[in-house]
Design a protein around this motif. Structure first.
Motif, PDB file in Angstrom:
ATOM      1  N   LEU A   1       0.838  -1.196   0.000  1.00  0.00           N
ATOM      2  CA  LEU A   1       0.000   0.000   0.000  1.00  0.00           C
ATOM      3  C   LEU A   1       0.871   1.242   0.000  1.00  0.00           C
ATOM      4  O   LEU A   1       1.921   1.269   0.653  1.00  0.00           O
ATOM      5  CB  LEU A   1      -0.910   0.014   1.232  1.00  0.00           C
ATOM      6  N   LEU A   2       0.426   2.249  -0.723  1.00  0.00           N
ATOM      7  CA  LEU A   2       1.085   3.548  -0.746  1.00  0.00           C
ATOM      8  C   LEU A   2       0.086   4.559  -0.216  1.00  0.00           C
ATOM      9  O   LEU A   2      -0.953   4.792  -0.835  1.00  0.00           O
ATOM     10  CB  LEU A   2       1.523   3.906  -2.169  1.00  0.00           C
ATOM     11  N   PHE A   3       0.376   5.112   0.961  1.00  0.00           N
ATOM     12  CA  PHE A   3      -0.470   6.135   1.551  1.00  0.00           C
ATOM     13  C   PHE A   3       0.072   7.508   1.164  1.00  0.00           C
ATOM     14  O   PHE A   3       1.270   7.767   1.308  1.00  0.00           O
ATOM     15  CB  PHE A   3      -0.468   6.026   3.084  1.00  0.00           C
ATOM     16  N   LEU A   4      -0.813   8.371   0.685  1.00  0.00           N
ATOM     17  CA  LEU A   4      -0.440   9.729   0.320  1.00  0.00           C
ATOM     18  C   LEU A   4      -1.468  10.709   0.860  1.00  0.00           C
ATOM     19  O   LEU A   4      -2.656  10.388   0.957  1.00  0.00           O
ATOM     20  CB  LEU A   4      -0.373   9.890  -1.205  1.00  0.00           C
ATOM     21  N   GLU A   5      -1.008  11.911   1.173  1.00  0.00           N
ATOM     22  CA  GLU A   5      -1.916  12.992   1.521  1.00  0.00           C
ATOM     23  C   GLU A   5      -2.427  13.628   0.236  1.00  0.00           C
ATOM     24  O   GLU A   5      -1.681  13.705  -0.750  1.00  0.00           O
ATOM     25  CB  GLU A   5      -1.193  14.079   2.329  1.00  0.00           C
ATOM     26  N   PRO A   6      -3.664  14.108   0.223  1.00  0.00           N
ATOM     27  CA  PRO A   6      -4.136  14.826  -0.958  1.00  0.00           C
ATOM     28  C   PRO A   6      -3.295  16.098  -1.138  1.00  0.00           C
ATOM     29  O   PRO A   6      -3.068  16.832  -0.181  1.00  0.00           O
ATOM     30  CB  PRO A   6      -5.581  15.184  -0.635  1.00  0.00           C
ATOM     31  N   GLY A   7      -2.820  16.310  -2.335  1.00  0.00           N
ATOM     32  CA  GLY A   7      -1.958  17.457  -2.619  1.00  0.00           C
ATOM     33  C   GLY A   7      -0.493  17.083  -2.733  1.00  0.00           C
ATOM     34  O   GLY A   7       0.305  17.838  -3.277  1.00  0.00           O
ATOM     35  N   ALA A   8      -0.108  15.915  -2.234  1.00  0.00           N
ATOM     36  CA  ALA A   8       1.275  15.455  -2.355  1.00  0.00           C
ATOM     37  C   ALA A   8       1.534  15.058  -3.804  1.00  0.00           C
ATOM     38  O   ALA A   8       0.653  14.533  -4.479  1.00  0.00           O
ATOM     39  CB  ALA A   8       1.527  14.269  -1.434  1.00  0.00           C
ATOM     40  N   ARG A   9       2.761  15.315  -4.271  1.00  0.00           N
ATOM     41  CA  ARG A   9       3.104  14.987  -5.654  1.00  0.00           C
ATOM     42  C   ARG A   9       4.405  14.193  -5.671  1.00  0.00           C
ATOM     43  O   ARG A   9       5.419  14.642  -5.145  1.00  0.00           O
ATOM     44  CB  ARG A   9       3.263  16.264  -6.479  1.00  0.00           C
TER      45      ARG A   9
ATOM     46  N   LEU B   1       2.308  11.542   7.457  1.00  0.00           N
ATOM     47  CA  LEU B   1       2.139  11.162   6.054  1.00  0.00           C
ATOM     48  C   LEU B   1       2.702  12.188   5.079  1.00  0.00           C
ATOM     49  O   LEU B   1       2.540  12.027   3.870  1.00  0.00           O
ATOM     50  CB  LEU B   1       0.662  10.925   5.735  1.00  0.00           C
ATOM     51  N   ALA B   2       3.355  13.211   5.574  1.00  0.00           N
ATOM     52  CA  ALA B   2       3.892  14.252   4.691  1.00  0.00           C
ATOM     53  C   ALA B   2       4.871  13.672   3.674  1.00  0.00           C
ATOM     54  O   ALA B   2       4.975  14.174   2.550  1.00  0.00           O
ATOM     55  CB  ALA B   2       4.555  15.348   5.502  1.00  0.00           C
ATOM     56  N   ASP B   3       5.584  12.624   4.039  1.00  0.00           N
ATOM     57  CA  ASP B   3       6.553  11.997   3.144  1.00  0.00           C
ATOM     58  C   ASP B   3       6.011  10.716   2.513  1.00  0.00           C
ATOM     59  O   ASP B   3       6.761   9.908   1.981  1.00  0.00           O
ATOM     60  CB  ASP B   3       7.849  11.683   3.910  1.00  0.00           C
ATOM     61  N   GLY B   4       4.705  10.521   2.578  1.00  0.00           N
ATOM     62  CA  GLY B   4       4.099   9.314   2.043  1.00  0.00           C
ATOM     63  C   GLY B   4       4.483   8.100   2.880  1.00  0.00           C
ATOM     64  O   GLY B   4       5.272   8.205   3.819  1.00  0.00           O
TER      65      GLY B   4
ATOM     66  N   ILE C   1       9.339  13.341  -2.957  1.00  0.00           N
ATOM     67  CA  ILE C   1       7.942  13.743  -2.920  1.00  0.00           C
ATOM     68  C   ILE C   1       7.872  15.235  -2.616  1.00  0.00           C
ATOM     69  O   ILE C   1       8.678  15.748  -1.842  1.00  0.00           O
ATOM     70  CB  ILE C   1       7.169  12.928  -1.848  1.00  0.00           C
ATOM     71  N   TRP C   2       6.940  15.895  -3.262  1.00  0.00           N
ATOM     72  CA  TRP C   2       6.592  17.265  -2.892  1.00  0.00           C
ATOM     73  C   TRP C   2       5.447  17.117  -1.904  1.00  0.00           C
ATOM     74  O   TRP C   2       4.364  16.651  -2.269  1.00  0.00           O
ATOM     75  CB  TRP C   2       6.147  18.083  -4.100  1.00  0.00           C
ATOM     76  N   ALA C   3       5.691  17.468  -0.662  1.00  0.00           N
ATOM     77  CA  ALA C   3       4.685  17.297   0.390  1.00  0.00           C
ATOM     78  C   ALA C   3       3.494  18.216   0.137  1.00  0.00           C
ATOM     79  O   ALA C   3       3.635  19.305  -0.421  1.00  0.00           O
ATOM     80  CB  ALA C   3       5.290  17.590   1.754  1.00  0.00           C
ATOM     81  N   ALA C   4       2.335  17.746   0.548  1.00  0.00           N
ATOM     82  CA  ALA C   4       1.126  18.569   0.471  1.00  0.00           C
ATOM     83  C   ALA C   4       1.279  19.731   1.436  1.00  0.00           C
ATOM     84  O   ALA C   4       1.925  19.598   2.483  1.00  0.00           O
ATOM     85  CB  ALA C   4      -0.087  17.731   0.859  1.00  0.00           C
ATOM     86  N   PRO C   5       0.691  20.872   1.107  1.00  0.00           N
ATOM     87  CA  PRO C   5       0.720  21.971   2.066  1.00  0.00           C
ATOM     88  C   PRO C   5      -0.016  21.565   3.343  1.00  0.00           C
ATOM     89  O   PRO C   5      -0.884  20.687   3.298  1.00  0.00           O
ATOM     90  CB  PRO C   5       0.005  23.116   1.355  1.00  0.00           C
ATOM     91  N   PRO C   6       0.324  22.188   4.466  1.00  0.00           N
ATOM     92  CA  PRO C   6      -0.380  21.853   5.717  1.00  0.00           C
ATOM     93  C   PRO C   6      -1.884  22.019   5.557  1.00  0.00           C
ATOM     94  O   PRO C   6      -2.354  22.856   4.802  1.00  0.00           O
ATOM     95  CB  PRO C   6       0.177  22.857   6.723  1.00  0.00           C
ATOM     96  N   ARG C   7      -2.642  21.211   6.272  1.00  0.00           N
ATOM     97  CA  ARG C   7      -4.103  21.191   6.152  1.00  0.00           C
ATOM     98  C   ARG C   7      -4.743  22.554   6.327  1.00  0.00           C
ATOM     99  O   ARG C   7      -5.673  22.886   5.632  1.00  0.00           O
ATOM    100  CB  ARG C   7      -4.705  20.234   7.164  1.00  0.00           C
ATOM    101  N   TYR C   8      -4.290  23.342   7.266  1.00  0.00           N
ATOM    102  CA  TYR C   8      -4.954  24.615   7.515  1.00  0.00           C
ATOM    103  C   TYR C   8      -4.838  25.545   6.312  1.00  0.00           C
ATOM    104  O   TYR C   8      -5.651  26.432   6.130  1.00  0.00           O
ATOM    105  CB  TYR C   8      -4.410  25.306   8.772  1.00  0.00           C
TER     106      TYR C   8
END
Length: 173
Positions: A74-82, A125-128, A162-169
């Motif tokens: 499984l690969l877990f990613l945050e929405p917005g991560a590239r 999860l910032a780094d997947g 990985i380009w981390a997704a910006p913080p949620r806020y």
């Protein structure tokens, strides 16, 4: 081979950005499926997932997504991560020889300044996260979210960025 899980909440734009970086993996046959585990979005997240051909899990949380996933890894990613080009080879090499979970390295422009790293809360999860389905299923019994599942987990570093997704806020309005 690899199931991608993305936990969302009002993340239609971030989800679209993340899905676009997975196209190469789908074409190569590495990404078997994408499972979007939604936690009650009121925006168009479900439509983005459906139009992209993702499996959409609207209830049951991350544990339901893990149960539905067909891949052994499984690969877990945050929405917005590239994911950065080259990630496919790194993930294939890791899953062929390892049983331990792994994370990506942050792309140079995605790394927060030193003081920000010291004084802000780390997002697990910032780094997947690349993890075996068996280990994820075991951890999900005590975790209410993908973030909780990934927190405190011993991992290796993948030779990919990985380009981390910006913080949620910043992502939510």
């Amino acid at each position: 081979m690899l199931s991608v899980l993305i936990e969302t909440h009002n993340d239609e734009e971030g989800l679209a950005r993340t899905l676009s970086t997975l196209i190469g993996g789908a074409v190569e046959g590495v990404v078997r499926e994408v499972v979007v585990c939604d936690t009650g979005s009121s925006d168009q997240t479900h439509r983005v997932a459906e139009h992209a051909g993702c499996h959409y899990v609207g209830s049951g949380g991350i544990a339901a997504g893990i149960r539905q996933a067909k891949g052994d890894w499984l690969l877990f990613l945050e929405p917005g991560a590239r994911l950065v080009e080259g990630w496919i080879d790194a993930v294939l090499a890791h899953t062929a020889r390892q049983t331990m979970a792994a994370r990506f390295s942050r792309a140079r422009g995605s790394r927060p300044p030193f003081l920000a790293r010291v004084f802000s809360a780390n997002r697990a999860l910032a780094d997947g996260l690349v993890i075996s389905k068996r280990q994820a299923a075991s951890l999900s019994k005590n975790a209410g979210s993908a973030e909780a599942l990934a927190r405190g987990l011993a991992t290796k570093k993948l030779d990919a960025e990985i380009w981390a997704a910006p913080p949620r806020y910043k992502r939510r309005r």
